[in-house]
Each structure stands twice: as structure tokens, then as C-alpha cells.
Design a protein around this motif. Structure first.
Motif, PDB file in Angstrom:
ATOM      1  N   ALA A  55       0.714  -1.367  -0.229  1.00 14.24           N
ATOM      2  CA  ALA A  55      -0.040  -0.025  -0.033  1.00 14.24           C
ATOM      3  C   ALA A  55       0.964   1.168   0.138  1.00 14.24           C
ATOM      4  O   ALA A  55       0.845   2.320  -0.557  1.00 14.24           O
ATOM      5  CB  ALA A  55      -0.943  -0.195   1.311  1.00 14.24           C
ATOM      6  N   LYS A  56       1.872   1.210   0.848  1.00 15.97           N
ATOM      7  CA  LYS A  56       2.756   2.353   0.735  1.00 15.97           C
ATOM      8  C   LYS A  56       3.535   2.510  -0.558  1.00 15.97           C
ATOM      9  O   LYS A  56       3.443   3.777  -1.197  1.00 15.97           O
ATOM     10  CB  LYS A  56       3.851   2.077   1.895  1.00 15.97           C
ATOM     11  CG  LYS A  56       4.950   3.221   2.176  1.00 15.97           C
ATOM     12  CD  LYS A  56       6.013   3.039   3.282  1.00 15.97           C
ATOM     13  CE  LYS A  56       7.021   4.189   3.203  1.00 15.97           C
ATOM     14  NZ  LYS A  56       8.215   3.961   3.785  1.00 15.97           N
ATOM     15  N   MET A  57       3.942   1.598  -1.095  1.00 21.00           N
ATOM     16  CA  MET A  57       4.570   1.673  -2.341  1.00 21.00           C
ATOM     17  C   MET A  57       3.781   2.156  -3.594  1.00 21.00           C
ATOM     18  O   MET A  57       3.886   2.928  -4.495  1.00 21.00           O
ATOM     19  CB  MET A  57       5.411   0.182  -2.932  1.00 21.00           C
ATOM     20  CG  MET A  57       6.458  -0.110  -1.777  1.00 21.00           C
ATOM     21  SD  MET A  57       7.094  -1.545  -2.377  1.00 21.00           S
ATOM     22  CE  MET A  57       8.106  -1.025  -3.730  1.00 21.00           C
ATOM     23  N   ILE A  58       2.439   1.617  -3.342  1.00 24.21           N
ATOM     24  CA  ILE A  58       1.496   2.124  -4.406  1.00 24.21           C
ATOM     25  C   ILE A  58       1.173   3.639  -4.259  1.00 24.21           C
ATOM     26  O   ILE A  58       1.051   4.396  -5.263  1.00 24.21           O
ATOM     27  CB  ILE A  58       0.105   1.212  -4.422  1.00 24.21           C
ATOM     28  CG1 ILE A  58       0.373  -0.234  -4.857  1.00 24.21           C
ATOM     29  CG2 ILE A  58      -0.920   1.913  -5.155  1.00 24.21           C
ATOM     30  CD1 ILE A  58      -0.829  -1.035  -4.586  1.00 24.21           C
ATOM     31  N   ILE A 109       1.860   3.578 -13.982  1.00 26.47           N
ATOM     32  CA  ILE A 109       1.516   3.181 -12.792  1.00 26.47           C
ATOM     33  C   ILE A 109       1.313   1.590 -12.712  1.00 26.47           C
ATOM     34  O   ILE A 109       1.975   1.001 -12.016  1.00 26.47           O
ATOM     35  CB  ILE A 109      -0.062   4.032 -12.573  1.00 26.47           C
ATOM     36  CG1 ILE A 109       0.337   5.335 -12.060  1.00 26.47           C
ATOM     37  CG2 ILE A 109      -0.563   3.066 -11.136  1.00 26.47           C
ATOM     38  CD1 ILE A 109      -0.919   6.131 -12.160  1.00 26.47           C
ATOM     39  N   ILE A 110       0.573   0.955 -13.688  1.00 27.82           N
ATOM     40  CA  ILE A 110       0.347  -0.269 -13.865  1.00 27.82           C
ATOM     41  C   ILE A 110       2.016  -0.942 -13.919  1.00 27.82           C
ATOM     42  O   ILE A 110       2.124  -2.115 -13.476  1.00 27.82           O
ATOM     43  CB  ILE A 110      -0.623  -0.823 -14.783  1.00 27.82           C
ATOM     44  CG1 ILE A 110      -0.832  -2.221 -14.571  1.00 27.82           C
ATOM     45  CG2 ILE A 110      -0.212  -0.641 -16.208  1.00 27.82           C
ATOM     46  CD1 ILE A 110      -1.504  -2.825 -13.126  1.00 27.82           C
ATOM     47  N   ASP A 111       2.655  -0.640 -14.871  1.00 30.31           N
ATOM     48  CA  ASP A 111       3.937  -1.340 -14.870  1.00 30.31           C
ATOM     49  C   ASP A 111       4.688  -1.109 -13.863  1.00 30.31           C
ATOM     50  O   ASP A 111       5.339  -2.079 -13.394  1.00 30.31           O
ATOM     51  CB  ASP A 111       4.748  -0.503 -16.224  1.00 30.31           C
ATOM     52  CG  ASP A 111       4.417  -0.933 -17.629  1.00 30.31           C
ATOM     53  OD1 ASP A 111       3.430  -1.860 -17.590  1.00 30.31           O
ATOM     54  OD2 ASP A 111       4.708  -0.170 -18.376  1.00 30.31           O
ATOM     55  N   ARG A 112       4.770  -0.181 -12.974  1.00 29.77           N
ATOM     56  CA  ARG A 112       5.527   0.169 -11.731  1.00 29.77           C
ATOM     57  C   ARG A 112       4.965  -0.624 -10.807  1.00 29.77           C
ATOM     58  O   ARG A 112       5.802  -1.602  -9.957  1.00 29.77           O
ATOM     59  CB  ARG A 112       5.793   1.484 -11.259  1.00 29.77           C
ATOM     60  CG  ARG A 112       6.498   2.453 -12.165  1.00 29.77           C
ATOM     61  CD  ARG A 112       7.252   3.404 -11.520  1.00 29.77           C
ATOM     62  NE  ARG A 112       7.608   3.272 -10.152  1.00 29.77           N
ATOM     63  CZ  ARG A 112       8.029   4.504  -9.067  1.00 29.77           C
ATOM     64  NH1 ARG A 112       7.493   5.493  -9.547  1.00 29.77           N
ATOM     65  NH2 ARG A 112       8.293   3.947  -8.273  1.00 29.77           N
ATOM     66  N   ILE A 113       3.590  -0.847 -10.502  1.00 27.88           N
ATOM     67  CA  ILE A 113       3.015  -1.733  -9.599  1.00 27.88           C
ATOM     68  C   ILE A 113       3.152  -3.137  -9.880  1.00 27.88           C
ATOM     69  O   ILE A 113       3.738  -4.066  -9.014  1.00 27.88           O
ATOM     70  CB  ILE A 113       1.457  -1.501  -9.760  1.00 27.88           C
ATOM     71  CG1 ILE A 113       1.012  -0.331  -8.930  1.00 27.88           C
ATOM     72  CG2 ILE A 113       0.765  -2.817  -8.919  1.00 27.88           C
ATOM     73  CD1 ILE A 113      -0.431   0.071  -8.982  1.00 27.88           C
ATOM     74  N   VAL A 117       5.924  -3.530  -6.683  1.00 32.47           N
ATOM     75  CA  VAL A 117       5.288  -3.739  -5.451  1.00 32.47           C
ATOM     76  C   VAL A 117       5.523  -5.108  -5.066  1.00 32.47           C
ATOM     77  O   VAL A 117       5.103  -6.264  -5.788  1.00 32.47           O
ATOM     78  CB  VAL A 117       3.856  -3.234  -5.774  1.00 32.47           C
ATOM     79  CG1 VAL A 117       3.033  -3.617  -4.342  1.00 32.47           C
ATOM     80  CG2 VAL A 117       3.898  -1.879  -6.065  1.00 32.47           C
ATOM     81  N   PRO A 118       5.459  -5.577  -3.667  1.00 28.89           N
ATOM     82  CA  PRO A 118       5.590  -6.701  -3.268  1.00 28.89           C
ATOM     83  C   PRO A 118       4.264  -7.662  -3.251  1.00 28.89           C
ATOM     84  O   PRO A 118       3.578  -7.827  -2.301  1.00 28.89           O
ATOM     85  CB  PRO A 118       6.487  -6.638  -1.731  1.00 28.89           C
ATOM     86  CG  PRO A 118       5.659  -5.515  -1.374  1.00 28.89           C
ATOM     87  CD  PRO A 118       5.760  -4.558  -2.717  1.00 28.89           C
ATOM     88  N   GLU A 151      10.932  -0.129 -19.085  1.00 27.03           N
ATOM     89  CA  GLU A 151      12.131   0.785 -19.076  1.00 27.03           C
ATOM     90  C   GLU A 151      12.841   1.081 -20.472  1.00 27.03           C
ATOM     91  O   GLU A 151      13.359   2.234 -20.592  1.00 27.03           O
ATOM     92  CB  GLU A 151      13.474   0.286 -18.306  1.00 27.03           C
ATOM     93  CG  GLU A 151      12.918  -0.027 -16.721  1.00 27.03           C
ATOM     94  CD  GLU A 151      14.000  -0.851 -15.893  1.00 27.03           C
ATOM     95  OE1 GLU A 151      14.815  -1.606 -16.590  1.00 27.03           O
ATOM     96  OE2 GLU A 151      13.995  -0.832 -14.881  1.00 27.03           O
ATOM     97  N   PHE A 152      12.405   0.454 -21.626  1.00 24.42           N
ATOM     98  CA  PHE A 152      12.789   0.367 -22.909  1.00 24.42           C
ATOM     99  C   PHE A 152      11.842   1.134 -23.632  1.00 24.42           C
ATOM    100  O   PHE A 152      12.024   1.547 -24.812  1.00 24.42           O
ATOM    101  CB  PHE A 152      13.247  -0.824 -23.662  1.00 24.42           C
ATOM    102  CG  PHE A 152      14.289  -1.591 -22.881  1.00 24.42           C
ATOM    103  CD1 PHE A 152      15.383  -0.982 -22.856  1.00 24.42           C
ATOM    104  CD2 PHE A 152      13.738  -2.715 -22.032  1.00 24.42           C
ATOM    105  CE1 PHE A 152      16.539  -1.920 -22.251  1.00 24.42           C
ATOM    106  CE2 PHE A 152      14.928  -3.287 -21.313  1.00 24.42           C
ATOM    107  CZ  PHE A 152      16.177  -2.848 -21.092  1.00 24.42           C
ATOM    108  N   GLU A 153      10.542   1.396 -23.089  1.00 20.36           N
ATOM    109  CA  GLU A 153       9.545   1.995 -24.033  1.00 20.36           C
ATOM    110  C   GLU A 153       9.558   3.462 -23.515  1.00 20.36           C
ATOM    111  O   GLU A 153      10.060   4.016 -22.480  1.00 20.36           O
ATOM    112  CB  GLU A 153       8.097   1.474 -23.565  1.00 20.36           C
ATOM    113  CG  GLU A 153       8.068   0.066 -24.068  1.00 20.36           C
ATOM    114  CD  GLU A 153       6.971  -0.633 -23.576  1.00 20.36           C
ATOM    115  OE1 GLU A 153       5.928   0.024 -22.999  1.00 20.36           O
ATOM    116  OE2 GLU A 153       6.645  -1.812 -24.135  1.00 20.36           O
TER     117      GLU A 153
END
Length: 155
Positions: A55-58, A109-113, A117-118, A151-153
Motif C-alpha cells: 500500500a505504501k509503495m502504491i 502506474i500499472i507497469d511500476r506496480i 510492489v511486493p 524501461e525500454f519504452e
């Protein structure tokens, strides 16, 4: 806000709460459980998370997106527990003045999640087997577990 939930995600209710007078574009992404993967029939998925850290990371990812694209709204919610085929496992909603920012920020956002995110998923297959893994499988594309497709896009 509940970024991690055991409850079924109500996409209609979330979208209704996402209208904003300053936004000309709203993008809703729903990551849904499909009935197949790696050549096998999927019965359902089961998600586990380090809930407080997730939750903190999101929240941090959403703040970074809000700041980068001047978003009116940035929201994400991920399910844990058993998620059936056709149900939403994760949702991301972004709203901005123009569609370009809403789309780009939603993808960010979705890519980073998925990659940071654990949250771990267990795929339960129709043949009775199961397989645990993280949300990220970019290494199959990049050949390196430390390199992610996003990371490549240019996002």
C-alpha cells in the motif's frame, strides 16, 4: 484509500467516483484473470502481498505519476486472495486534462506496480498443478531479471 483489498473490485463504482470537472480524459485499466497461461487452462489466481508495504509503495507510485503528469486523479487497487477467471485483479484509474497524459500515466502506474510492489501470485491450473511467481515476467522478453520492458519504452 484501500490500495490492497480482499474484496471484489467494483469497477463501476470506482469509475463513478473518478469524474472530475478539470479532467477531459479518464482512463481505466482493469487487469483481469484470463482462463489460460503458458499453454495451460487456468482455474483461478491467488494473490498474496506484504499489504502495508505494498500500500505504501502504491501510494508513492501514484504520487510520482500525479506530479509527473499533473493528474487530477490517480488511483490503483490490487486484490489479494482468490481471484476468479474474468474478475479484476488490479485496477488503475487516471484523469487529466488531455488523453495523452491519462494514458501515459496509467501505463506507468500499472507497469511500476507489477514490477516493484511486493505482490505475489499463484496460478492454479485446471490439471491441479499450481505455480507461484511475482507479477513481473519481463525476463522472458529481456533475458535479464533486472531489466523490465517498460524501461525500454518511451512513457
Amino acid at each position: 484509500m484501500d490500495f490492497i483489498t480482499k474484496k471484489e473490485i467494483d469497477l463501476v463504482a470506482l469509475l463513478q467516483k473518478s469524474h472530475c470537472p478539470s479532467a477531459g480524459a479518464i482512463v481505466l485499466f482493469s487487469g483481469e484473470v484470463r482462463n489460460h497461461n503458458v499453454g495451460k487452462s487456468v482455474s483461478y489466481l491467488e494473490y498474496e502481498a506484504h499489504a502495508s508495504l505494498a500500500a505504501k509503495m502504491i501510494a508513492e507510485i501514484l504520487l510520482a505519476a500525479r506530479n509527473r503528469w499533473s493528474l487530477s486523479i490517480a488511483y490503483a487497487q490490487h486484490r489479494i486472495g482468490k481471484v476468479k477467471v474474468t474478475e479484476s485483479a488490479v485496477v488503475v484509474i487516471t484523469a487529466s486534462v488531455h488523453r495523452g497524459e491519462a494514458y501515459a500515466s496509467n501505463r506507468y502506474i500499472i507497469d511500476r506496480i507489477k514490477h516493484e510492489v511486493p505482490i505475489w501470485k499463484c496460478e492454479h491450473f485446471a490439471d491441479g498443478s499450481k505455480e507461484w511467481g511475482g507479477n513481473c515476467n519481463c525476463d522472458k522478453e529481456t533475458g535479464d531479471v533486472n531489466k523490465h520492458i517498460y524501461e525500454f519504452e518511451s512513457i
